[in-house]
Design an enzyme around this catalytic site. Structure first.
Site, PDB file in Angstrom:
ATOM      1  N   HIS A 196       0.830  -1.209   0.000  1.00  0.00           N
ATOM      2  CA  HIS A 196       0.000   0.000   0.000  1.00  0.00           C
ATOM      3  C   HIS A 196       0.856   1.247   0.000  1.00  0.00           C
ATOM      4  O   HIS A 196       2.074   1.213   0.214  1.00  0.00           O
ATOM      5  CB  HIS A 196      -0.977   0.005   1.180  1.00  0.00           C
ATOM      6  N   CYS A 237       2.850  -4.583   6.915  1.00  0.00           N
ATOM      7  CA  CYS A 237       2.571  -4.497   5.480  1.00  0.00           C
ATOM      8  C   CYS A 237       3.790  -3.945   4.729  1.00  0.00           C
ATOM      9  O   CYS A 237       4.753  -3.480   5.326  1.00  0.00           O
ATOM     10  CB  CYS A 237       1.354  -3.615   5.222  1.00  0.00           C
TER      11      CYS A 237
END
Length: 323
Positions: free
Chosen positions: A202, A218
């Site tokens: 992301h 992440c």
């Protein structure tokens, strides 16, 4: 005093000669043609002269689209906040491709880089990334998986562990953070299938942190990079996440190259510059080859510049093989 030939080559790989021109600003997309058969070397290092008021290493890293820690490793001793005006920085944009199948996405956690091999194209796209912090609940794991979902303008639903961690710092996170400028996931998110889909590629709403261990597990990219991947990657793209701090290559022209990165710390008190780097049997064979100069190999292992370094040269190269 005479300088041995191999040491001279080592020094030339880490310093600039007066006649070398400084680099121009590169394109934002780090796309390189794949090397010739048997080679793993792509890209070229660039050089940047620090101007008065030229900004921190983070700002310079963003300008050249490299990672912050990669820039620090390539320029040891440079003040990361106020680099000295007039000094010359090496921009580490030459790499050895990971010794993995050139298919889909390969992420090497130790070097904080993402490699994408577009299908049907003889090229590789390389982006710096941020990964999970040094914490049992936020470490980014190695895995083999696929892209399972893509979402523009994502909301963020912090896990219970993340909310508890923030609460311990006096920050009460909402159950859901809506899309917008306050969303730490940025404008694009790509979900991975493994582990129930909790890990994503992301963007970010912060300029700082690419090329560092900053996330809750992440994979974080700069906004332009994740946008390009979002618009390019099909669902089902294979993703291979590895943790390999040392890479080596026997190049077709006879050069023995090694690229060493600081290994990922496992404890807060660990010093990644001195942590031991275990060598597998293939890497030991590379080190012990009669062509590899052991002293130069050991120097590269200690300095950990994150850049390919020549540690030997076979004057009669044979067919290249994997390391």
């Amino acid at each position: 005093m005479m300088v041995p030939a191999r040491l001279s080559r080592w020094l030339s790989g880490l310093t600039l000669c007066a006649a070398m021109a400084l680099s121009a600003l590169p394109a934002s997309a780090n796309t390189y043609p794949l090397p010739a058969s048997g080679s793993r070397l792509v890209g070229e290092n660039l050089y940047h002269q620090v101007e008065p008021g030229g900004g921190s290493l983070e700002e310079i890293a963003r300008k050249y689209n490299v990672g912050f820690l990669a820039l620090m490793q390539a320029n040891p001793g440079v003040d990361p906040w106020v680099p000295r005006p007039g000094s010359i920085l090496t921009i580490p944009r030459q790499v050895l491709l990971p010794d993995e199948p050139r298919k889909g996405i390969v992420i090497n956690l130790a070097e904080l880089r993402l490699y994408y091999y577009p299908p049907g194209k003889n090229e590789v796209v390389i982006y710096p990334i941020g990964i999970g912090q040094l914490d049992g609940n936020t470490v980014t794991p190695t895995m083999k998986t696929v892209v399972s979902q893509k979402r523009a303008n994502p909301t963020w639903t912090p896990t219970a562990n993340i909310r508890a961690r923030y609460k311990a710092k006096g920050i009460e996170l909402p159950a859901v953070v809506p899309a917008g400028p306050d969303n730490p996931m940025g404008h694009h998110a790509i979900r991975l299938a493994a582990y129930g889909g909790v890990y994503l590629l992301h963007g970010t709403n912060a300029d700082f942190g690419i090329g560092m261990r900053v996330s809750s597990g992440c994979i974080r990219l700069r906004d332009n990079d994740i946008k390009w991947l979002f618009n390019t990657l099909p669902v089902g793209t294979p993703v291979n996440i590895i943790n390999t701090p040392i890479k080596a290559s026997l190049e077709p022209d006879g050069r023995h190259l090694v690229e060493v990165h600081q290994p990922l710390s496992k404890r807060l008190e660990d010093d990644p510059q001195t942590l031991p780097i275990p060598l597998n049997s293939a890497m030991k064979a590379f080190r012990d080859s009669p062509v590899t100069e052991r002293a130069v190999f050991d120097k590269a292992l200690n300095i950990r510049s994150g850049m390919p370094i020549e540690v030997g040269h076979d004057m009669q190269p044979t067919q290249p093989h994997k390391i």
